[in-house]
Design a protein around this motif. Structure first.
Motif, short mmCIF file in Angstrom:
data_model
loop_
_atom_site.label_atom_id
_atom_site.label_comp_id
_atom_site.label_asym_id
_atom_site.label_seq_id
_atom_site.Cartn_x
_atom_site.Cartn_y
_atom_site.Cartn_z
N ASN A 187 43.97 21.65 -30.68
CA ASN A 187 42.79 21.81 -31.52
C ASN A 187 43.11 21.38 -32.95
O ASN A 187 44.21 20.93 -33.26
CB ASN A 187 42.31 23.26 -31.48
CG ASN A 187 41.94 23.69 -30.08
OD1 ASN A 187 41.36 22.93 -29.31
ND2 ASN A 187 42.29 24.92 -29.73
N TRP A 201 36.75 25.00 -19.66
CA TRP A 201 37.31 25.09 -21.03
C TRP A 201 36.27 24.65 -22.07
O TRP A 201 36.11 25.29 -23.11
CB TRP A 201 38.55 24.19 -21.14
CG TRP A 201 39.04 24.07 -22.56
CD1 TRP A 201 39.77 24.98 -23.26
CD2 TRP A 201 38.77 22.98 -23.46
NE1 TRP A 201 39.99 24.51 -24.55
CE2 TRP A 201 39.39 23.29 -24.70
CE3 TRP A 201 38.08 21.78 -23.34
CZ2 TRP A 201 39.32 22.44 -25.79
CZ3 TRP A 201 38.03 20.93 -24.43
CH2 TRP A 201 38.64 21.26 -25.64
N TRP A 202 35.57 23.56 -21.79
CA TRP A 202 34.59 23.05 -22.75
C TRP A 202 33.44 24.03 -22.92
O TRP A 202 32.95 24.23 -24.04
CB TRP A 202 34.09 21.69 -22.29
CG TRP A 202 33.08 21.06 -23.22
CD1 TRP A 202 31.76 20.84 -23.01
CD2 TRP A 202 33.32 20.62 -24.57
NE1 TRP A 202 31.17 20.27 -24.10
CE2 TRP A 202 32.11 20.13 -25.08
CE3 TRP A 202 34.47 20.59 -25.37
CZ2 TRP A 202 32.00 19.61 -26.36
CZ3 TRP A 202 34.35 20.07 -26.66
CH2 TRP A 202 33.13 19.60 -27.13
N ARG A 205 34.63 26.74 -25.09
CA ARG A 205 34.72 26.27 -26.48
C ARG A 205 33.34 26.25 -27.12
O ARG A 205 33.17 26.66 -28.28
CB ARG A 205 35.35 24.88 -26.48
CG ARG A 205 35.19 24.05 -27.77
CD ARG A 205 35.60 24.81 -29.02
NE ARG A 205 36.93 25.31 -28.94
CZ ARG A 205 38.01 24.58 -29.26
NH1 ARG A 205 37.86 23.34 -29.65
NH2 ARG A 205 39.20 25.12 -29.18
N ARG A 206 32.34 25.79 -26.41
CA ARG A 206 30.97 25.75 -26.95
C ARG A 206 30.48 27.16 -27.26
O ARG A 206 29.84 27.40 -28.29
CB ARG A 206 30.03 25.08 -25.95
CG ARG A 206 30.26 23.58 -25.80
CD ARG A 206 29.31 22.98 -24.80
NE ARG A 206 27.91 23.17 -25.20
CZ ARG A 206 26.87 22.88 -24.45
NH1 ARG A 206 27.05 22.41 -23.22
NH2 ARG A 206 25.65 23.06 -24.88
N GLN A 208 32.35 29.80 -27.94
CA GLN A 208 33.10 30.30 -29.09
C GLN A 208 32.56 29.71 -30.39
O GLN A 208 32.39 30.42 -31.39
CB GLN A 208 34.58 29.96 -28.93
CG GLN A 208 35.48 30.43 -30.08
CD GLN A 208 35.57 31.95 -30.16
OE1 GLN A 208 35.34 32.63 -29.17
NE2 GLN A 208 35.88 32.46 -31.34
N ASP A 209 32.29 28.41 -30.39
CA ASP A 209 31.74 27.76 -31.58
C ASP A 209 30.38 28.35 -31.94
O ASP A 209 30.07 28.59 -33.12
CB ASP A 209 31.61 26.25 -31.36
CG ASP A 209 32.96 25.55 -31.34
OD1 ASP A 209 33.95 26.16 -31.78
OD2 ASP A 209 33.02 24.39 -30.90
N ASN A 291 38.46 25.45 -35.71
CA ASN A 291 38.66 24.51 -34.61
C ASN A 291 37.37 23.84 -34.16
O ASN A 291 37.33 23.23 -33.09
CB ASN A 291 39.32 25.23 -33.42
CG ASN A 291 40.78 25.53 -33.67
OD1 ASN A 291 41.48 24.73 -34.27
ND2 ASN A 291 41.22 26.69 -33.24
#
Length: 497
Positions: A187, A201-202, A205-206, A208-209, A291
């Motif tokens: 990251n 994983w993606w 990540r989305r 979390q963002d 990140n």
């Protein structure tokens, strides 16, 4: 299975003020099927080289397995495929070699031929089969899908899904989903490992963002509210402290000074408490979104053309190599507004068909016609010709330098990279140079030959969003299944002769 332990890993290239890795630490199970992802230039290739001991570094990398790198460099290309396998895995039995060939759907005759005569896809399969025959080896597989067609990628993905103990660098989302069970992601500020495939994983990540964006917005409001509250509380404390002396607003003598002083102290304590909460909110806000991979919108401005106008036509065209046809005759039109994917097995002449459209002298039968005054913007499959300064490239290509550099920055090419020789760019960065140049060019038709080779996943998504938003007319060859599914309005299948 054993653990590969990375502790306090610190590394930076000599002469560079920035560290690639700064006290990084994590553990990998040597039995995992690990996908390795991250934007171009983040240090994936560097990490593979550190694992192989090619560079000095601070910290420790400990493992009870040997690291083997793919692609293996074959020194003598005149040797047969079997001799290459024997060189890599001398202990392998004949039945083991045949088993691996069967899993890869690779004909045994491939091992009887000189390695130089094999296609890129066949070479990939031979080398991977040999490397998985080695015992106590953890494979570092670096972008094995480049130059493989869609079917070749599916077969290779099925093969890797049966294996264990490898670290796979790939930017093909469908391929990663097919064959990995963990993701190692570099990251912006850290390295993380998650169980699952790329899509899981993606999605994490989305989420979390999204959570951090919402938290940041709330903290921003809290900081504003607390700043105002602290200002008011401090003002009240100052006014109360001053009221110990003189008269109050009614003209009467001030109240008991001890009582007023105590009240002023409490107000000041409240002001400091609010200020402390504000500082904590500011500090928490700083830790958020470190990140976040910003996918800044790209744009392209095609030359105007009536929707549905015929820009090009192929009539009974077949490409010839060494006097023989490599594909069956094909007839199709390219109409304004279409995004056409040329698909077919490796070696069937897809790239040559694109070059015919550009007017290159390629042996062929049939006819290729283009609209009068047609302007084409081309992205070649090969990037080896890129060298010299970025400024010189801009000049020779007749590009708008400011716009060109802006696109490169949006594709996450660092500004300091602009001062380097193009020959020193990574493979992904070179491809981004060609893509940025194409996007700077106004054209009726955009012709792209494997534009995503070596390009990171985030940039691929940016290009997808661009094409869906701006809708240029596009004729392309690409083996990324997810990209083709998203972008192609029509597919033309090229059949081998």
């Amino acid at each position: 299975m054993s653990m590969i332990d990375v502790s306090n890993l610190t590394f930076g290239y000599e002469g560079s003020p920035e560290l690639i890795f700064d006290h990084v630490g994590f553990q990998i199970d040597s039995g995992w099927k690990l996908g390795f992802t991250g934007r171009n230039g983040r240090g994936k290739t560097t990490f593979l080289r550190l694992l192989q001991g090619e560079y000095p570094y601070s910290g420790t990398i400990s493992a009870s397995v040997e690291f083997e790198y793919f692609p293996y460099e074959v020194a003598n290309l005149s040797r047969t495929g079997l001799e290459v396998v024997r060189e890599i895995a001398p202990e392998a039995e004949d039945w083991e070699i045949q088993r691996e060939l069967g899993l890869l759907d690779l004909a045994e005759r491939s091992l009887e031929l000189p390695f130089s005569s094999l296609s890129n896809g066949e070479r990939t399969k031979v080398l991977l089969a040999a490397m998985f025959l080695k015992e106590n080896a953890f494979l570092l597989i670096d972008e094995p899908t480049n130059h493989l067609d869609l079917e070749g990628r599916r077969k290779l993905g099925s093969y890797l899904a049966r294996k264990r103990g490898f670290l796979l660098v790939s930017h093909d989302r469908a391929f990663l989903d097919q064959c990995v069970d963990h993701i190692l992601a570099i990251n912006r500020t850290n390295i993380e490992i998650q169980r699952g495939n790329f899509s899981s994983w993606w999605e994490n990540r989305r989420r979390q963002d999204a959570f951090e964006l919402a938290r940041q917005e709330k903290l921003q409001k809290d900081i504003g509210r607390l700043t105002e509250s602290a200002r008011r509380a401090s003002g009240w404390s100052d006014r109360t402290e001053k009221s110990k002396f003189g008269v109050d607003k009614t003209g009467a003598k001030a109240a008991d000074r001890g009582f007023v002083g105590h009240k002023a102290a409490k107000l000041m304590q409240r002001s400091k408490s609010i200020q402390r909460r504000r500082e904590e909110a500011v500090e928490e806000k700083k830790q958020l979104l470190q990140n976040l991979e910003r996918q800044e919108a790209l744009a392209v401005t095609p030359l105007p053309c009536r929707t549905g106008a015929r820009l090009a036509e192929f009539r009974d065209v077949a490409v010839c190599y060494n006097g023989r046809r490599v594909c069956r005759e094909i007839t199709f039109e390219v109409l304004a507004g279409e995004r056409i994917a040329l698909q077919g097995a490796n070696g069937c002449g897809k790239s040559s068909l694109l070059k015919l459209l550009l007017g290159e002298e390629i042996p062929h039968s049939g006819t290729v016609e283009t609209m009068s005054g047609l302007v084409v913007s081309y992205v070649s499959q090969n990037t080896d010709h890129l060298r010299g300064s970025l400024t010189e490239f801009v000049r020779t290509q007749g590009l708008d330098g400011s716009r060109f550099r802006t696109i490169l920055r949006k594709l996450d090419v660092p500004r300091e990279q602009f001062e380097k020789d193009l020959a020193d760019y990574s493979s992904g960065q070179k491809k981004k140079v060609l893509l940025a140049a194409s996007l700077c060019t106004q054209a009726h038709l955009y012709v792209w030959d494997e534009p995503l080779n070596f390009i990171d996943v985030i940039s691929r998504m940016q290009v997808e969003d661009l094409l869906l938003a701006c809708r240029p007319t596009l004729l392309f060859v690409e083996h990324d299944a997810r990209f083709c599914d998203e972008i192609a309005t029509r597919r033309i299948r090229i059949q081998r002769e």
